[in-house]
Structures are given as structure tokens and as C-alpha cells.
Design a protein around this motif. Structure first.
Motif, PDB file in Angstrom:
ATOM      1  N   ALA A 197       0.820  -1.209   0.000  1.00 48.46           N
ATOM      2  CA  ALA A 197       0.000   0.000   0.000  1.00 48.46           C
ATOM      3  C   ALA A 197       0.854   1.260   0.000  1.00 48.46           C
ATOM      4  CB  ALA A 197      -0.930   0.001   1.218  1.00 48.46           C
ATOM      5  N   GLN A 198       2.006   1.210   0.660  1.00 44.80           N
ATOM      6  CA  GLN A 198       2.893   2.369   0.725  1.00 44.80           C
ATOM      7  C   GLN A 198       3.953   2.376  -0.372  1.00 44.80           C
ATOM      8  OE1 GLN A 198       4.477   2.744   4.763  1.00 44.80           O
ATOM      9  NE2 GLN A 198       2.645   1.761   5.573  1.00 44.80           N
ATOM     10  N   GLY A 199       3.922   1.349  -1.223  1.00 45.22           N
ATOM     11  CA  GLY A 199       4.895   1.277  -2.307  1.00 45.22           C
ATOM     12  C   GLY A 199       6.272   0.895  -1.837  1.00 45.22           C
ATOM     13  N   LEU A 200       6.375   0.245  -0.662  1.00 44.31           N
ATOM     14  CA  LEU A 200       7.673  -0.108  -0.094  1.00 44.31           C
ATOM     15  C   LEU A 200       8.087  -1.538  -0.406  1.00 44.31           C
ATOM     16  CD1 LEU A 200       7.313   1.518   3.448  1.00 44.31           C
ATOM     17  CD2 LEU A 200       8.426   2.484   1.422  1.00 44.31           C
ATOM     18  N   ALA A 201       7.146  -2.374  -0.792  1.00 39.83           N
ATOM     19  CA  ALA A 201       7.466  -3.772  -1.049  1.00 39.83           C
ATOM     20  C   ALA A 201       8.225  -3.907  -2.366  1.00 39.83           C
ATOM     21  CB  ALA A 201       6.190  -4.611  -1.094  1.00 39.83           C
ATOM     22  N   ALA A 202       9.230  -4.774  -2.345  1.00 38.47           N
ATOM     23  CA  ALA A 202      10.010  -5.041  -3.552  1.00 38.47           C
ATOM     24  C   ALA A 202       9.432  -6.274  -4.234  1.00 38.47           C
ATOM     25  CB  ALA A 202      11.479  -5.267  -3.188  1.00 38.47           C
ATOM     26  N   VAL A 203       8.795  -6.084  -5.363  1.00 35.97           N
ATOM     27  CA  VAL A 203       8.227  -7.184  -6.127  1.00 35.97           C
ATOM     28  C   VAL A 203       9.236  -7.610  -7.186  1.00 35.97           C
ATOM     29  CG1 VAL A 203       6.314  -7.919  -7.606  1.00 35.97           C
ATOM     30  CG2 VAL A 203       5.911  -6.310  -5.733  1.00 35.97           C
ATOM     31  N   PRO A 204       9.516  -8.909  -7.326  1.00 38.01           N
ATOM     32  CA  PRO A 204      10.469  -9.367  -8.344  1.00 38.01           C
ATOM     33  C   PRO A 204      10.070  -8.898  -9.732  1.00 38.01           C
ATOM     34  CG  PRO A 204       9.917 -11.151  -6.839  1.00 38.01           C
ATOM     35  CD  PRO A 204       8.997 -10.021  -6.512  1.00 38.01           C
ATOM     36  N   PRO A 205      11.048  -8.613 -10.594  1.00 39.13           N
ATOM     37  CA  PRO A 205      10.727  -8.119 -11.939  1.00 39.13           C
ATOM     38  C   PRO A 205       9.970  -9.141 -12.757  1.00 39.13           C
ATOM     39  CG  PRO A 205      13.069  -8.645 -11.751  1.00 39.13           C
ATOM     40  CD  PRO A 205      12.501  -8.731 -10.374  1.00 39.13           C
ATOM     41  N   ASP A 206       9.005  -8.659 -13.532  1.00 41.21           N
ATOM     42  CA  ASP A 206       8.168  -9.516 -14.368  1.00 41.21           C
ATOM     43  C   ASP A 206       7.827  -8.744 -15.630  1.00 41.21           C
ATOM     44  OD1 ASP A 206       6.362 -11.243 -15.517  1.00 41.21           O
ATOM     45  OD2 ASP A 206       5.267 -11.650 -13.671  1.00 41.21           O
ATOM     46  N   SER A 207       8.186  -9.297 -16.774  1.00 44.55           N
ATOM     47  CA  SER A 207       7.943  -8.611 -18.049  1.00 44.55           C
ATOM     48  C   SER A 207       6.532  -8.806 -18.571  1.00 44.55           C
ATOM     49  CB  SER A 207       8.943  -9.111 -19.109  1.00 44.55           C
ATOM     50  OG  SER A 207      10.262  -8.805 -18.746  1.00 44.55           O
ATOM     51  N   PHE A 208       5.739  -9.655 -17.933  1.00 45.45           N
ATOM     52  CA  PHE A 208       4.420  -9.975 -18.454  1.00 45.45           C
ATOM     53  C   PHE A 208       3.289  -9.483 -17.561  1.00 45.45           C
ATOM     54  CE2 PHE A 208       7.316 -12.853 -20.504  1.00 45.45           C
ATOM     55  CZ  PHE A 208       6.835 -12.946 -21.795  1.00 45.45           C
ATOM     56  N   CYS A 209       3.440  -9.586 -16.250  1.00 45.04           N
ATOM     57  CA  CYS A 209       2.405  -9.143 -15.320  1.00 45.04           C
ATOM     58  C   CYS A 209       2.797  -7.806 -14.694  1.00 45.04           C
ATOM     59  CB  CYS A 209       2.177 -10.174 -14.219  1.00 45.04           C
ATOM     60  SG  CYS A 209       1.501 -11.743 -14.799  1.00 45.04           S
ATOM     61  N   GLU A 210       1.841  -6.923 -14.561  1.00 43.60           N
ATOM     62  CA  GLU A 210       2.067  -5.628 -13.917  1.00 43.60           C
ATOM     63  C   GLU A 210       1.494  -5.708 -12.508  1.00 43.60           C
ATOM     64  OE1 GLU A 210       1.521  -0.850 -14.901  1.00 43.60           O
ATOM     65  OE2 GLU A 210       0.513  -2.374 -16.111  1.00 43.60           O
ATOM     66  N   TRP A 211       2.376  -5.880 -11.541  1.00 44.22           N
ATOM     67  CA  TRP A 211       1.949  -6.145 -10.170  1.00 44.22           C
ATOM     68  C   TRP A 211       1.698  -4.827  -9.445  1.00 44.22           C
ATOM     69  CZ3 TRP A 211       0.622 -10.995  -9.386  1.00 44.22           C
ATOM     70  CH2 TRP A 211       1.212 -11.971 -10.160  1.00 44.22           C
ATOM     71  N   ARG A 212       0.529  -4.258  -9.685  1.00 41.55           N
ATOM     72  CA  ARG A 212       0.099  -3.039  -8.995  1.00 41.55           C
ATOM     73  C   ARG A 212      -1.134  -3.350  -8.167  1.00 41.55           C
ATOM     74  NH1 ARG A 212       0.686   1.954 -13.377  1.00 41.55           N
ATOM     75  NH2 ARG A 212       2.965   1.796 -13.670  1.00 41.55           N
ATOM     76  N   PHE A 213      -1.161  -2.833  -6.943  1.00 45.42           N
ATOM     77  CA  PHE A 213      -2.247  -3.127  -6.019  1.00 45.42           C
ATOM     78  C   PHE A 213      -2.907  -1.841  -5.563  1.00 45.42           C
ATOM     79  CE2 PHE A 213       0.624  -6.670  -5.915  1.00 45.42           C
ATOM     80  CZ  PHE A 213      -0.188  -7.783  -5.762  1.00 45.42           C
ATOM     81  N   LYS A 214      -4.220  -1.908  -5.345  1.00 47.95           N
ATOM     82  CA  LYS A 214      -4.994  -0.786  -4.837  1.00 47.95           C
ATOM     83  C   LYS A 214      -5.656  -1.214  -3.541  1.00 47.95           C
ATOM     84  CE  LYS A 214      -5.980   1.038  -9.461  1.00 47.95           C
ATOM     85  NZ  LYS A 214      -7.032   1.424 -10.429  1.00 47.95           N
ATOM     86  N   PHE A 215      -5.589  -0.320  -2.539  1.00 45.14           N
ATOM     87  CA  PHE A 215      -6.141  -0.644  -1.238  1.00 45.14           C
ATOM     88  C   PHE A 215      -7.037   0.495  -0.763  1.00 45.14           C
ATOM     89  CE2 PHE A 215      -2.089  -2.835  -1.509  1.00 45.14           C
ATOM     90  CZ  PHE A 215      -2.453  -4.122  -1.151  1.00 45.14           C
ATOM     91  N   SER A 216      -7.960   0.121   0.126  1.00 42.33           N
ATOM     92  CA  SER A 216      -8.806   1.114   0.786  1.00 42.33           C
ATOM     93  C   SER A 216      -8.011   1.763   1.914  1.00 42.33           C
ATOM     94  CB  SER A 216     -10.083   0.446   1.346  1.00 42.33           C
ATOM     95  OG  SER A 216     -10.765   1.344   2.197  1.00 42.33           O
ATOM     96  N   LEU A 217      -7.944   3.074   1.887  1.00 44.31           N
ATOM     97  CA  LEU A 217      -7.181   3.783   2.925  1.00 44.31           C
ATOM     98  C   LEU A 217      -7.767   3.551   4.301  1.00 44.31           C
ATOM     99  CD1 LEU A 217      -6.436   7.177   1.140  1.00 44.31           C
ATOM    100  CD2 LEU A 217      -4.917   5.218   1.420  1.00 44.31           C
ATOM    101  N   ALA A 218      -9.098   3.449   4.381  1.00 43.08           N
ATOM    102  CA  ALA A 218      -9.737   3.226   5.681  1.00 43.08           C
ATOM    103  C   ALA A 218      -9.340   1.877   6.255  1.00 43.08           C
ATOM    104  CB  ALA A 218     -11.261   3.295   5.523  1.00 43.08           C
ATOM    105  N   ALA A 219      -9.304   0.894   5.392  1.00 44.34           N
ATOM    106  CA  ALA A 219      -8.905  -0.442   5.838  1.00 44.34           C
ATOM    107  C   ALA A 219      -7.458  -0.445   6.293  1.00 44.34           C
ATOM    108  CB  ALA A 219      -9.136  -1.477   4.743  1.00 44.34           C
ATOM    109  N   GLU A 220      -6.610   0.295   5.559  1.00 51.69           N
ATOM    110  CA  GLU A 220      -5.195   0.337   5.929  1.00 51.69           C
ATOM    111  C   GLU A 220      -5.009   1.030   7.283  1.00 51.69           C
ATOM    112  OE1 GLU A 220      -2.490  -1.037   4.679  1.00 51.69           O
ATOM    113  OE2 GLU A 220      -3.861  -2.075   3.376  1.00 51.69           O
ATOM    114  N   ASP A 221      -5.810   2.098   7.551  1.00 56.13           N
ATOM    115  CA  ASP A 221      -5.676   2.799   8.813  1.00 56.13           C
ATOM    116  C   ASP A 221      -6.056   1.915   9.996  1.00 56.13           C
ATOM    117  OD1 ASP A 221      -4.826   5.012   7.516  1.00 56.13           O
ATOM    118  OD2 ASP A 221      -6.798   5.974   7.416  1.00 56.13           O
ATOM    119  N   LYS A 222      -7.057   1.040   9.798  1.00 60.84           N
ATOM    120  CA  LYS A 222      -7.493   0.160  10.871  1.00 60.84           C
ATOM    121  C   LYS A 222      -6.472  -0.916  11.182  1.00 60.84           C
ATOM    122  CE  LYS A 222     -12.421   0.814   9.966  1.00 60.84           C
ATOM    123  NZ  LYS A 222     -13.694   0.185   9.550  1.00 60.84           N
ATOM    124  N   THR A 223      -5.676  -1.284  10.197  1.00 61.49           N
ATOM    125  CA  THR A 223      -4.666  -2.304  10.445  1.00 61.49           C
ATOM    126  C   THR A 223      -3.459  -1.724  11.144  1.00 61.49           C
ATOM    127  OG1 THR A 223      -3.695  -1.939   8.268  1.00 61.49           O
ATOM    128  CG2 THR A 223      -5.389  -3.656   8.470  1.00 61.49           C
TER     129      THR A 223
END
Length: 300
Positions: free
Chosen positions: A274-300
């Protein structure tokens, strides 16, 4: 199954073209992961095999002298069988090492763009893996070459072994991905009897985990659904896939995306993603982008 030598050459030539095409398309990050380094080594081995087989088969005398040894079509069939067995034996070690590489990248946030030491380590590991697998095939496995009892100049076909490791690897990883998705989908039911404050937190975490798993599975299937159908159709015939064609760059690309999806679903680094801090291994075929609810993230 007996396959004509021209058909073997055609298959090897197409495989080499596919290997080097995918290596070129991924040239910006091909050597930043174990699968990338191994893919380059596979392309080199396949090219060497194709050149050797073509040279012996097309030579007018029916044989080639190499370092004082006489290579004939017997050796063409023998070489194809040996390499096929080596490729089959490499399937599971490659999966394990690639999975460990991706797991370390995601959990330890290793950045592949600055990991020259990792590249050097993976080069050594790849060379050692090829050497160790060849020793296993020659010394420990029950592999026995099967040759025709005819003069070498009359050999037009080679007995080719088939591989089942691809189906085993794909089924195991897809089953793991499905189990993780099922667990994430049902996890909210486990927290119904928790205290109210804990219940809210647990539900929020479960929702975030479901979101990561859902998006990872969606990204993977959105890219590789057609390839999965192709794999299913490919393994419907009883003869299967020739072992010398089983390990190729296209399969490694599919394996890379599948392992990334499995690791992301298992580790589930939701806050880092959610914060863009995770290092995802390189992939030329899949675009590993994630969207999260800010409210849900605040509760965690």
C-alpha cells in the motif's frame, strides 16, 4: 516415441528462437533474478545442442571428428536423450531456488536493481546446478539410453522420452494458489467470536489479505489464462511433451509470474504494498500493482 531427426532439429531451432527472443525482450532485468540468469544459461545450452545436432546430421560423411572422437547420428540421439533427462531433473530444483529468490526479495525488500552480489551468486548457483544435475543423471538416476541396432548412416529417427514434471509443477503451484485464495476468502468467518475491538481489527486485516490475494490472482490470470488453457490442451494427448522441449524460456516466464503470485499471496505484505515499499520481483508480463482502501489500511 520415435521422432525424426529433422523434426528434432525443427523443434530445437524454434525453441532457440523463442529463448533468445524472450531473453532480448527482458534484457533490462533478465539477470536480476535466478530465473533470469538460468534462462540465459538455458538459451546457451539449447543453442549449443542445436548446433551440434545440426552439424552431425547435415555432414555429408555422416559423422564429424571432434577432438579425435567420431560423432555420428548415434550420438545425436544419445545427446537428445541425455539433455532431455537433464531438463526433466532440473524442473523441481529450479522451482525451489526461484521460489526462495522471490521470497527473499519480497520479505527482505531486496532491490534487484542494486544487487550485483546476488547476480554473481546466482551465476555460481546456476553453473553448480547444471553440473550437479548432469552428475545426478549419469551416476544416480535410472536413466538408460535406448538406441537402434542399425548402422549409424541409416538412423533417421530417435527415441525421445517425455516429461511429466511440467504438469506436476504447474498443478502443485496452482493448487497452492487456489488454497491460499480459498483461505483468504473464508478467513473472516474465523473472527466472529472475537471481542469487538479485536474483531474489527481482525476483519480489517482479513479484508486487506483478501484484497491482496484477489488482486494477485486477478493479475496472474488476466495475463496467463490463455497459456493455462494451452497447457491443459498440451497434456491431453497421451504422448505428452518431449523432454528436450519441456524446459524453455516461455515456461520460465510463466513460472516466474506464478511464483510471484504465490509468494505475494502467502506473505501478503499489504502495508508495504500500500505504501509502495514492497520489492516485487521483476516480471515482463504481469504488472503487479495493487490498490487498497485507505480506511482499511488505517485500521490495520
Amino acid at each position: 516415441m520415435n521422432v525424426s531427426i529433422p523434426s528434432i532439429l525443427l523443434g530445437l531451432g524454434g525453441k532457440c528462437l523463442l529463448n533468445w527472443t524472450l531473453v532480448f525482450l527482458q534484457r533490462k532485468h533478465i539477470c536480476k533474478t535466478f530465473l533470469g540468469v538460468f534462462g540465459v544459461s538455458l538459451a546457451i545450452v539449447d543453442t549449443t545442442l542445436t548446433v551440434c545436432v545440426t552439424t552431425v546430421h547435415t555432414h555429408t560423411d555422416g559423422y564429424v571428428l571432434l577432438l579425435g572422437s567420431k560423432l555420428t547420428r548415434y550420438h545425436v540421439c544419445l545427446l537428445v536423450q541425455i539433455v532431455g533427462q537433464v531438463y526433466s531433473a532440473l524442473q523441481w530444483p529450479v522451482v525451489v531456488l526461484a521460489g526462495l529468490d522471490h521470497f527473499c526479495t519480497v520479505t527482505l525488500r531486496l532491490q534487484p536493481t542494486t544487487a550485483m552480489a546476488r547476480w554473481f551468486v546466482w551465476v555460481l548457483v546456476t553453473a553448480f546446478l547444471w553440473h550437479l544435475t548432469a552428475l545426478y543423471v549419469f551416476l544416480l538416476s535410472d536413466f538408460t539410453p535406448v538406441m537402434e541396432d542399425v548402422p549409424h548412416h541409416q538412423i533417421q529417427q530417435c527415441l525421445v522420452f517425455h516429461t511429466s514434471q511440467i504438469l506436476q509443477v504447474a498443478m502443485l503451484l496452482l493448487l497452492t494458489l487456489g488454497c491460499v485464495a480459498l483461505h483468504a476468502g473464508c478467513s473472516a468467518r474465523l473472527f466472529k467470536n472475537s471481542p469487538m475491538n479485536d474483531q474489527i481489527t481482525d476483519r480489517s486485516r482479513a479484508h486487506t489479505r483478501r484484497s491482496v490475494v484477489h488482486q494477485a490472482v486477478h493479475v496472474f490470470l488476466n495475463t496467463w489464462a490463455t497459456f493455462l488453457v494451452f497447457l491443459a490442451v498440451l497434456f491431453l494427448p497421451p504422448m505428452g511433451v518431449p523432454a528436450y522441449l519441456g524446459l524453455n524460456a516461455a515456461w520460465l516466464c510463466f513460472l516466474n509470474s506464478l511464483l510471484i503470485a504465490v509468494v505475494l499471496c502467502v506473505v501478503c505484505p499489504a502495508s508495504q504494498l500500500a505504501q509502495g515499499l514492497a520489492a516485487v520481483p521483476p516480471d515482463s508480463f504481469c504488472e503487479w500493482r495493487f490498490k487498497f482502501s485507505l480506511a482499511a489500511e488505517d485500521k490495520t
